[in-house]
Design a protein around this motif. Structure first.
Motif, mmCIF file in Angstrom:
data_model
loop_
_atom_site.group_PDB
_atom_site.id
_atom_site.type_symbol
_atom_site.label_atom_id
_atom_site.label_comp_id
_atom_site.label_asym_id
_atom_site.label_seq_id
_atom_site.Cartn_x
_atom_site.Cartn_y
_atom_site.Cartn_z
ATOM 1 N N ILE A 3 -22.861 74.016 13.176
ATOM 2 C CA ILE A 3 -21.799 73.400 13.967
ATOM 3 C C ILE A 3 -20.929 72.581 13.022
ATOM 4 C CG2 ILE A 3 -21.320 71.638 15.716
ATOM 5 C CD1 ILE A 3 -23.862 72.624 17.154
ATOM 6 N N GLU A 63 -20.133 79.095 8.848
ATOM 7 C CA GLU A 63 -20.341 80.293 9.670
ATOM 8 C C GLU A 63 -21.511 81.118 9.129
ATOM 9 O OE1 GLU A 63 -17.812 84.038 11.479
ATOM 10 O OE2 GLU A 63 -17.132 83.126 9.610
ATOM 11 N N ARG A 97 -18.906 77.217 17.465
ATOM 12 C CA ARG A 97 -19.558 76.239 16.585
ATOM 13 C C ARG A 97 -18.560 75.277 15.943
ATOM 14 N NH1 ARG A 97 -22.300 81.050 15.477
ATOM 15 N NH2 ARG A 97 -20.922 81.389 13.728
ATOM 16 N N GLU A 141 -25.500 69.524 10.939
ATOM 17 C CA GLU A 141 -24.125 69.780 11.338
ATOM 18 C C GLU A 141 -23.203 69.319 10.213
ATOM 19 O OE1 GLU A 141 -23.375 68.041 15.185
ATOM 20 O OE2 GLU A 141 -25.014 69.167 16.110
ATOM 21 N N HIS A 165 -17.729 69.808 12.988
ATOM 22 C CA HIS A 165 -16.840 68.880 13.689
ATOM 23 C C HIS A 165 -15.644 68.634 12.775
ATOM 24 C CE1 HIS A 165 -20.058 67.920 16.554
ATOM 25 N NE2 HIS A 165 -20.853 67.965 15.497
ATOM 26 N N ARG A 214 -24.494 79.459 10.197
ATOM 27 C CA ARG A 214 -24.504 79.223 11.647
ATOM 28 C C ARG A 214 -24.607 77.728 11.989
ATOM 29 N NH1 ARG A 214 -24.820 84.111 14.056
ATOM 30 N NH2 ARG A 214 -25.783 85.804 12.926
ATOM 31 N N ARG A 228 -15.808 72.526 16.402
ATOM 32 C CA ARG A 228 -15.368 71.571 17.419
ATOM 33 C C ARG A 228 -14.298 70.654 16.842
ATOM 34 N NH1 ARG A 228 -21.575 70.655 19.332
ATOM 35 N NH2 ARG A 228 -21.811 72.804 20.054
#
Length: 150
Positions: free
Chosen positions: A26, A21, A43, A2, A28, A24, A45
């Motif tokens: 995630i 992106e 994805r 991540e 934060h 793919r 946050r």
């Protein structure tokens, strides 16, 4: 894997979103105020932390783990992330490593002391287009290294 972005005053959020992106990942986005993020991307946050000193750094350091990537201009935060087995990249594309973080922390402290003593004025150089390009390359390299298990 991540990606954690120390979002306050981060000039490469958009670039990080695009790379994440494509892979793919995630992301934060951590800060003490809302910053623009891509809409309708599950994805990405957004994490809003209190305005207390180091709240964003503390949140990232608590949640990041081995194989994750932190994007930050904050050298002490980069050091904390490296200790947890994550990778850390500066917003200008400088990759922080176990070998380089000690010197980076020392230089940061030295420059702070020199500024306080009046021997040096100003801060780091302005963000330049070459920094954006260097950042994109460093982020891609970090992602590939994590994928290869390095």
């Amino acid at each position: 894997m991540e990606v954690f972005i120390d979002a306050d005053a981060c000039p490469v959020r958009t670039e990080a979103f695009k790379v994440a992106e494509r892979h793919r990942l995630i992301v934060h986005v951590v800060g003490n105020a809302p910053v623009p993020v891509p809409h309708n991307d599950p994805r990405v946050r957004r994490v809003i932390v209190p305005t207390t000193p180091d709240a964003a750094d503390d949140w990232i350091a608590e949640h990041i783990g081995e194989g994750d990537i932190c994007i930050t201009a904050d050298i002490p935060l980069a050091a904390r992330c490296l200790k947890k087995g994550a990778k850390a990249i500066g917003t200008t594309g400088k990759a922080f490593t176990e070998d380089s973080i000690g010197m980076a922390l020392s230089m940061r402290d030295l420059m702070r002391d020199l500024r306080e003593a009046g021997a040096v004025s100003g801060g780091p150089a302005s963000f330049a287009p070459k920094d954006r390009s260097r950042f994109l390359q460093a982020l891609e390299e970090a992602i590939q290294a994590v994928k290869r298990g390095r």
